[in-house]
Design a protein around this motif. Structure first.
Motif, PDB file in Angstrom:
ATOM      1  N   ILE B 107      -3.092  -8.869  -5.680  1.00 52.93           N
ATOM      2  CA  ILE B 107      -2.368  -8.745  -4.412  1.00 52.93           C
ATOM      3  C   ILE B 107      -0.988  -9.384  -4.585  1.00 52.93           C
ATOM      4  CG2 ILE B 107      -2.282  -9.533  -2.003  1.00 52.93           C
ATOM      5  CD1 ILE B 107      -4.397  -7.428  -2.472  1.00 52.93           C
ATOM      6  N   HIS B 108       0.034  -8.617  -4.294  1.00 57.90           N
ATOM      7  CA  HIS B 108       1.407  -9.120  -4.465  1.00 57.90           C
ATOM      8  C   HIS B 108       2.116  -9.404  -3.149  1.00 57.90           C
ATOM      9  CE1 HIS B 108       1.545  -8.634  -8.816  1.00 57.90           C
ATOM     10  NE2 HIS B 108       0.786  -7.579  -8.629  1.00 57.90           N
ATOM     11  N   HIS B 109       1.571  -8.920  -2.053  1.00 58.65           N
ATOM     12  CA  HIS B 109       2.187  -9.261  -0.769  1.00 58.65           C
ATOM     13  C   HIS B 109       1.178  -9.060   0.351  1.00 58.65           C
ATOM     14  CE1 HIS B 109       2.770  -5.033   0.655  1.00 58.65           C
ATOM     15  NE2 HIS B 109       2.994  -4.753  -0.599  1.00 58.65           N
ATOM     16  N   ALA B 110       1.398  -9.740   1.466  1.00 61.59           N
ATOM     17  CA  ALA B 110       0.559  -9.530   2.644  1.00 61.59           C
ATOM     18  C   ALA B 110       0.760  -8.110   3.134  1.00 61.59           C
ATOM     19  CB  ALA B 110       0.944 -10.525   3.732  1.00 61.59           C
ATOM     20  N   GLU B 111      -0.224  -7.563   3.764  1.00 62.73           N
ATOM     21  CA  GLU B 111      -0.210  -6.176   4.282  1.00 62.73           C
ATOM     22  C   GLU B 111      -0.269  -5.142   3.154  1.00 62.73           C
ATOM     23  OE1 GLU B 111      -0.658  -6.721   7.273  1.00 62.73           O
ATOM     24  OE2 GLU B 111       0.549  -8.494   7.731  1.00 62.73           O
ATOM     25  N   GLU B 112      -0.560  -5.590   1.941  1.00 65.22           N
ATOM     26  CA  GLU B 112      -0.674  -4.602   0.865  1.00 65.22           C
ATOM     27  C   GLU B 112      -1.932  -3.766   1.119  1.00 65.22           C
ATOM     28  OE1 GLU B 112      -0.107  -6.132  -3.068  1.00 65.22           O
ATOM     29  OE2 GLU B 112       0.058  -4.094  -3.872  1.00 65.22           O
ATOM     30  N   PRO B 113      -1.815  -2.436   1.057  1.00 65.10           N
ATOM     31  CA  PRO B 113      -2.978  -1.595   1.350  1.00 65.10           C
ATOM     32  C   PRO B 113      -4.051  -1.706   0.276  1.00 65.10           C
ATOM     33  CG  PRO B 113      -0.996  -0.249   0.933  1.00 65.10           C
ATOM     34  CD  PRO B 113      -0.586  -1.675   0.818  1.00 65.10           C
ATOM     35  N   ILE B 114      -5.291  -1.838   0.743  1.00 66.94           N
ATOM     36  CA  ILE B 114      -6.411  -2.016  -0.192  1.00 66.94           C
ATOM     37  C   ILE B 114      -7.429  -0.897  -0.038  1.00 66.94           C
ATOM     38  CG2 ILE B 114      -8.354  -3.520  -0.786  1.00 66.94           C
ATOM     39  CD1 ILE B 114      -6.595  -5.887   0.208  1.00 66.94           C
ATOM     40  N   LEU B 115      -7.745  -0.580   1.209  1.00 67.55           N
ATOM     41  CA  LEU B 115      -8.827   0.358   1.472  1.00 67.55           C
ATOM     42  C   LEU B 115      -8.401   1.307   2.591  1.00 67.55           C
ATOM     43  CD1 LEU B 115     -11.833   0.360   0.429  1.00 67.55           C
ATOM     44  CD2 LEU B 115     -12.434  -0.693   2.602  1.00 67.55           C
ATOM     45  N   LEU B 116      -8.872   2.568   2.492  1.00 69.39           N
ATOM     46  CA  LEU B 116      -8.550   3.538   3.536  1.00 69.39           C
ATOM     47  C   LEU B 116      -9.824   3.997   4.210  1.00 69.39           C
ATOM     48  CD1 LEU B 116      -6.058   5.666   1.421  1.00 69.39           C
ATOM     49  CD2 LEU B 116      -5.465   3.978   3.164  1.00 69.39           C
ATOM     50  N   LEU B 143       7.782 -17.146  -1.484  1.00 70.57           N
ATOM     51  CA  LEU B 143       8.182 -16.467  -0.251  1.00 70.57           C
ATOM     52  C   LEU B 143       9.678 -16.510   0.017  1.00 70.57           C
ATOM     53  CD1 LEU B 143       5.219 -17.674   2.009  1.00 70.57           C
ATOM     54  CD2 LEU B 143       5.451 -15.484   0.835  1.00 70.57           C
ATOM     55  N   THR B 144      10.424 -17.252  -0.777  1.00 65.50           N
ATOM     56  CA  THR B 144      11.857 -17.323  -0.514  1.00 65.50           C
ATOM     57  C   THR B 144      12.660 -17.024  -1.777  1.00 65.50           C
ATOM     58  OG1 THR B 144      12.014 -19.651  -1.091  1.00 65.50           O
ATOM     59  CG2 THR B 144      11.511 -19.147   1.208  1.00 65.50           C
ATOM     60  N   ILE B 145      13.915 -16.674  -1.560  1.00 65.48           N
ATOM     61  CA  ILE B 145      14.837 -16.414  -2.667  1.00 65.48           C
ATOM     62  C   ILE B 145      14.900 -17.640  -3.581  1.00 65.48           C
ATOM     63  CG2 ILE B 145      17.305 -16.208  -3.168  1.00 65.48           C
ATOM     64  CD1 ILE B 145      17.534 -14.258  -0.807  1.00 65.48           C
ATOM     65  N   THR B 357       6.530 -10.885  -0.553  1.00 65.34           N
ATOM     66  CA  THR B 357       6.647 -10.332   0.799  1.00 65.34           C
ATOM     67  C   THR B 357       6.671  -8.809   0.675  1.00 65.34           C
ATOM     68  OG1 THR B 357       9.053 -10.456   0.673  1.00 65.34           O
ATOM     69  CG2 THR B 357       7.933 -12.321   1.698  1.00 65.34           C
ATOM     70  N   PRO B 358       6.355  -8.100   1.759  1.00 64.82           N
ATOM     71  CA  PRO B 358       6.358  -6.633   1.665  1.00 64.82           C
ATOM     72  C   PRO B 358       7.711  -6.143   1.136  1.00 64.82           C
ATOM     73  CG  PRO B 358       5.393  -7.317   3.743  1.00 64.82           C
ATOM     74  CD  PRO B 358       5.948  -8.561   3.088  1.00 64.82           C
ATOM     75  N   PRO B 359       7.692  -5.141   0.245  1.00 60.29           N
ATOM     76  CA  PRO B 359       8.939  -4.692  -0.365  1.00 60.29           C
ATOM     77  C   PRO B 359       9.982  -4.353   0.692  1.00 60.29           C
ATOM     78  CG  PRO B 359       7.073  -3.585  -1.358  1.00 60.29           C
ATOM     79  CD  PRO B 359       6.536  -4.371  -0.204  1.00 60.29           C
ATOM     80  N   ASN B 360      11.208  -4.834   0.472  1.00 57.23           N
ATOM     81  CA  ASN B 360      12.307  -4.452   1.344  1.00 57.23           C
ATOM     82  C   ASN B 360      12.879  -3.137   0.849  1.00 57.23           C
ATOM     83  OD1 ASN B 360      12.258  -6.785   3.083  1.00 57.23           O
ATOM     84  ND2 ASN B 360      12.831  -7.930   1.253  1.00 57.23           N
ATOM     85  N   ARG B 702      10.477 -12.981  11.990  1.00 55.02           N
ATOM     86  CA  ARG B 702       9.944 -14.320  11.732  1.00 55.02           C
ATOM     87  C   ARG B 702       8.657 -14.221  10.918  1.00 55.02           C
ATOM     88  NH1 ARG B 702      11.710 -18.546  15.412  1.00 55.02           N
ATOM     89  NH2 ARG B 702      13.625 -17.809  16.346  1.00 55.02           N
ATOM     90  N   TRP B 703       8.512 -15.124   9.994  1.00 55.04           N
ATOM     91  CA  TRP B 703       7.421 -15.050   9.023  1.00 55.04           C
ATOM     92  C   TRP B 703       6.529 -16.271   9.108  1.00 55.04           C
ATOM     93  CZ3 TRP B 703       7.079 -10.735   5.868  1.00 55.04           C
ATOM     94  CH2 TRP B 703       8.181  -9.886   5.899  1.00 55.04           C
ATOM     95  N   LYS B 704       5.257 -16.040   8.813  1.00 54.90           N
ATOM     96  CA  LYS B 704       4.334 -17.157   8.677  1.00 54.90           C
ATOM     97  C   LYS B 704       3.408 -16.825   7.511  1.00 54.90           C
ATOM     98  CE  LYS B 704       1.596 -20.243  11.551  1.00 54.90           C
ATOM     99  NZ  LYS B 704       0.541 -20.553  10.567  1.00 54.90           N
ATOM    100  N   ASP B 705       3.444 -17.631   6.513  1.00 60.21           N
ATOM    101  CA  ASP B 705       2.634 -17.415   5.307  1.00 60.21           C
ATOM    102  C   ASP B 705       2.811 -16.008   4.733  1.00 60.21           C
ATOM    103  OD1 ASP B 705       1.667 -19.987   5.771  1.00 60.21           O
ATOM    104  OD2 ASP B 705       0.044 -19.223   7.048  1.00 60.21           O
ATOM    105  N   GLY B 706       4.019 -15.521   4.761  1.00 57.31           N
ATOM    106  CA  GLY B 706       4.282 -14.216   4.152  1.00 57.31           C
ATOM    107  C   GLY B 706       3.972 -13.031   5.039  1.00 57.31           C
TER     108      GLY B 706
END
Lengths: 192, 806
Positions: B107-116, B143-145, B357-360, B702-706
């Motif tokens: 897992i590389h970021h929060a909200e990364e899709p795992i299952l459909l 989480l930061t630059i 973080t989710p890809p920009n 605003r972010w909390k834990d990614g």
């Protein structure tokens, strides 16, 4: 069974009473013109007229429209021809991607009807539309179109909203919508 | 409103219909949009459709230990798909093949899709998502630059840098050493959500020939096509992507639809049923791409008269967890980083770094709003240090014809920087308003002192001010007004060799009823592509715009005219269509042995042609103008065929006690070569300007834990009709010889200048120079507390003018 008047015609639907008016319109009445943008009464894309007042149909359980008159974007035309308001939206570039347009039109229709032929000021239009978010236009052309339609309507002696009829009694949904809009306005003020 | 183009008198007398180009004809799909008849993806009724949902990672970094389906839940009828079901490669093909369609283990970021999951009943599938249990082995996320640069954890190769760019011209260190004054500044901007009002959505189904049909809300049908061909190991002709009416994009539907399309297609592939995935707002904000946050440092050497001598710029952008489009976003950002100003010595070092973080991704402006925010704020800081009017500083340095950009590009034609600047200043009555605000602010300040004692006289004086309409009404509030401006430029088309590599193709054919039909993959997403294309073709053919048919972007029908991005649709693809139309007109007139008179005549000739000669189709591909040269390795040469130029002037009112900023008035000028459709062009400028106001003032992710915590319209604030001020637009037309009818790009330019203009106006109003956007009330109040100190600390000793605010 819930009965109401939809765009001038009687309508009965057999749906759960707490189903959102938005979904009833889109799914059960096959009127997909009313859009969902946020599902929480913030964006106004789902605005419809409920007894002449703008409400967010995503916040109104269908049971609340029993016996009421509902007007959606599909009911804003004048006998199959676009109203002055719709025409102004096309001519003045007030619709870009078009997803907020149905809600904008409905809200603007209410404003024009209440204006009774008077051309509302730019500030009045901006205040009336503050509960309808648009990300494309920057609002200027929408404001211009609403005022142009008002000018046209004041010339024709009729508001460009055949579907919108005389104001009815206040309903819970209306109050909620008003609250929501006031909240939005406050919020936008708060945040600058 | 925009200058209304008038027909030249001469053209009214010739025997042809009124010209199309330059006129604001009714937009072709306008009637559908105002009557509710336009069908967006969520409006399509598909028999037997299943509703798809995505189960996403709740952690920012780690490993998936186990995925378990709660046995207590009734899973009958629920389609479940994971990475093992992908028939081809588990990736979303884009620039680098590093982003999986579904996470397999890491897992590389929060909200990364795992299952459909999919089910006929949207409520059941919603419940099913809550019955999936995923066990993780979490790792410390970056989480930061700053943490990424410090290599707090290895995320990408050995340095966490997706892309490094160095642009050099002249000798910066020598230039700095030889300057009268060196000004330093550091600027930051956060994420911004595109916030199209129509959320992302796609519908996928298997076709009888063993392929896939995917329809949905998107900007770039061939991006989705390319991604699905790889993910499903299908031949290109078995994958068909069709755009539905799209409710806004702004870059947010450039690359992400490949992900959603892939997900819907996978569920359809597995179930054999059509599958619809339409995100709700929460998921759309939480999971999809945003504008890249950036930290930008400038060290600028100037002469006393304001002439720029040297500019050393360092840019770091947060790319998020995967490469996606970050290298090209960074590239555009870097190329624009010195602003539209001549400077003999420039070095621009730019890096895009990896974080969890989710890809920009793509968002109108594509890197340039970040870097031009920085350089424009910096120009104001320089002006203050020199005691120069910000307008005057820009006037002295703005690009003129023949100037050379940091990549060594010579500006050969259509350089409207000064015209945009002067027009805006004139329209705004810059000097007069500036002096007036300063005077009134001083008066207000003086008045507030005795007012603090509660004297009735003070109240009367306040009343007088209100009646005269002069100055902010007090009512006990401490208000200040200010005016600010910013100048920007924006390259039209893909950067560098991008257009050559794309090799876009557009086509024009005859429909069976003898009308010209446009075939391109360029999408209408609200900006007016359909109407503008029809106008270009109509003008060339001598017919009205509504006589021209525009085919839906459907990869089964249209050639790949490239993505609808990069301010390229009118200039590049429109140019190809104009060529097609010229060829068609020649061919038909040769066939008829006489000129085409009007639309009816056209149709008559076309029908006769179809009957006697068969189908007629013209295709034109992008050809690099011979004068454009670009060296990818050295980052030298013509980064763009041409630039558009824009200026934004903003007047604000700031409440010193609450930190609120109200925009009172906005003026936006734009040199776009030629406005094909003045109302649509003005609509682009107004809309972009308000997005820019939002960027500068309101919009903060605003972010909390990614994870994004304000993923609602309740707390992610975009401008309402009351936040946006009235906008005056002036279109400046300095034609570009390679653009259709002289047109350059318009879409992104208006996004560049508003945010720094607001910051400048706030600084003028209050003396507080805020280096980070958005300028929220909290940030402004903090700035007001220590504004003067911060301002001073960054410029060289002796450079400040005593007591000078702004």
């Amino acid at each position: 069974m819930i009965e109401f008047v939809l765009n001038g015609r009687g309508r009965r639907v057999r749906v759960p009473p707490m189903k959102r008016l938005l979904d009833v319109l889109r799914e059960d009445c096959s009127l997909p013109g009313t859009k969902e943008g946020c599902g929480e009464g913030e964006c106004g894309a789902c605005s419809v007229l409920l007894d002449g007042r703008t409400v967010c149909s995503c916040l109104v359980p269908v049971v609340q429209v029993r016996g009421a008159r509902v007007v959606t974007v599909e009911g804003l035309d004048r006998g199959g021809r676009p109203s002055a308001l719709q025409r102004a939206f096309i001519d003045l570039g007030a619709a870009q991607c078009g997803i907020c347009t149905p809600g904008m039109l409905v809200t603007a229709a209410e404003l024009l009807r209440h204006a009774r032929g008077r051309v509302p000021s730019e500030e009045e239009v901006r205040e009336a539309l503050a509960g309808n978010l648009c990300r494309c236009t920057g609002y200027q052309k929408i404001v211009d179109a609403v005022r142009a339609a008002a000018r046209g309507a004041s010339r024709d002696g009729a508001a460009g909203t055949s579907g919108a009829r005389a104001p009815g009694r206040s309903r819970a949904g209306t109050a909620r919508a008003k609250r929501s809009r006031t909240a939005r306005t406050k919020r936008s003020r708060r945040r600058g | 409103m925009a200058r209304r183009a008038r027909l030249p008198r001469a053209s009214r007398t010739v025997l042809r219909p009124p010209a199309s180009v330059g006129r604001s004809v009714p937009r072709l799909e306008g009637l559908d949009k105002v009557t509710g008849r336009a069908l967006y993806v969520d409006d399509l009724r598909v028999p037997g459709v299943l509703h798809g949902r995505t189960v996403r990672s709740t952690i920012a970094r780690g490993r998936i230990k186990r995925v378990r389906l709660d046995p207590a839940f009734d899973w009958s009828g629920v389609v479940v798909a994971d990475h093992r079901d992908i028939p081809g490669e588990n990736l979303v093909a884009l620039i680098e093949d590093d982003q999986p369609l579904l996470a397999a283990e890491e897992i590389h970021h929060a909200e990364e899709p795992i299952l459909l999951l999919a089910h006929e009943d949207p409520e059941r599938v919603e419940a099913a998502t809550r019955a999936v249990r995923i066990e993780y082995e979490p790792l410390e996320p970056v989480l930061t630059i700053e943490d990424s640069l410090a290599r707090k954890a290895p995320l990408y190769r050995d340095d966490n840098v997706f892309k490094n760019i160095l642009i050099e011209r002249g000798d910066v260190e020598r230039g700095l050493a030889g300057s009268d004054l060196v000004i330093e500044g550091e600027y930051r901007c956060g994420h911004q959500e595109q916030l199209y009002i129509e959320n992302n959505g796609m519908i996928a189904e298997r076709t009888p020939d063993g392929g896939l049909l995917v329809r949905g809300s998107l900007q770039c049908p061939y991006y989705v096509h390319k991604a699905l061909v790889r993910a499903f190991a299908l031949p290109p002709d078995k994958v068909r992507i069709v755009q539905t009416v799209t409710g806004g994009g702004f870059g947010g539907k450039e690359e992400y639809p490949s992900m959603i399309g892939g997900h819907a297609a996978l569920l359809a592939w597995k179930s054999g049923r059509p599958v619809k995935i339409v995100y709700d707002r929460l998921e759309d904000i939480a999971a999809t791409t945003k504008r890249h946050p950036a930290a930008i440092k400038l060290r600028t050497g100037v002469r006393r008269d304001g002439t720029l001598v040297a500019n050393a710029i360092d840019i770091v952008m947060d790319g998020g967890a995967y490469v996606t489009l970050s290298p090209v976003v960074l590239s555009r950002g870097a190329i624009h980083a010195a602003g539209p100003y001549r400077c003999p010595n420039v070095s621009i070092r730019a890096r895009a770094v990896a974080t969890n973080t989710p890809p920009n991704g793509a968002f109108r402006g594509f890197g340039a709003p970040q870097t031009q925010f920085a350089v424009e704020c910096h120009m104001d800081r320089i002006a203050a240090a020199l005691g120069l009017d910000p307008l005057e500083l820009r006037r002295r340095n703005a690009y003129r014809l023949g100037d050379v950009t940091p990549t060594g590009q010579v500006l050969r034609e259509s350089v409207g920087a000064l015209e945009a600047l002067e027009t805006a200043a004139r329209r705004a009555r810059w000097a007069e308003r500036r002096a007036r605000h300063e005077r009134e602010n001083r008066d207000n300040e003086a008045r507030e002192r005795p007012a603090g004692l509660g004297g009735a006289a003070a109240g009367r004086r306040r009343g007088e001010t209100s009646r005269n309409g002069a100055g902010p009404r007090a009512n006990g509030r401490r208000l200040r007004r200010g005016i600010g401006l910013a100048l920007a430029y924006h390259g039209a088309g893909f950067t560098g060799s991008g257009e050559v590599k794309l090799g876009s193709i557009a086509a024009l054919d005859l429909s069976h009823d003898g009308r010209p039909r446009i075939l391109s993959a360029s999408t209408e997403i609200g900006q007016g592509t359909t109407t503008m294309f029809a106008q270009l073709v109509a003008e060339t053919l001598g017919v009205p715009a509504d006589f021209v048919a525009v085919e839906t972007p459907d990869t089964g029908l249209v050639p790949d005219s490239g993505p609808t991005v990069a301010s390229r649709t009118c200039m590049v693809v429109g140019g190809l269509l104009e060529k097609c139309a010229r060829a068609m007109r020649e061919r038909l007139e040769l066939f008829a042995e006489r000129p085409i008179r009007d639309a009816r005549d056209f149709q008559r000739i076309a029908r006769r042609f179809l009957a006697e000669r068969g189908p007629l189709r013209f295709e034109r591909g992008y050809e690099k103008p011979p004068e454009i040269e670009w060296d990818d390795d050295r980052y030298r040469g013509d980064a763009y065929g041409v630039f558009s130029y824009g200026c934004c002037v903003v007047e604000v009112e700031v409440d010193l006690d609450t930190g609120e900023t109200r925009v009172l008035r906005t003026i936006a000028t734009a040199d776009i070569g030629k406005a094909i459709h003045p109302i649509l062009a003005a609509g682009q400028i107004e809309g972009g300007t308000v997005q820019g106001l939002g960027y500068g003032l309101l919009e903060e992710v605003r972010w909390k834990d990614g994870r994004v915590w304000n993923h609602q319209l309740t707390n992610y604030i975009i401008p309402t009709s009351m936040d946006a001020s009235p906008i005056e637009v002036v279109i400046v037309e300095l034609p570009y010889s390679r653009g259709p009818f002289g047109a350059k790009g318009v879409g992104e330019l208006p996004m560049d200048a508003p945010a720094p203009a607001i910051v400048a106006a706030i600084a003028h109003a209050t003396g507080a120079r805020i280096d980070e956007i958005p300028v929220t009330p909290e940030r402004l109040l903090e700035g007001l507390r220590d504004g003067a100190r911060r301002d001073g600390s960054r410029s060289s000793p002796g450079s400040r003018r005593g007591g000078k605010r702004s």
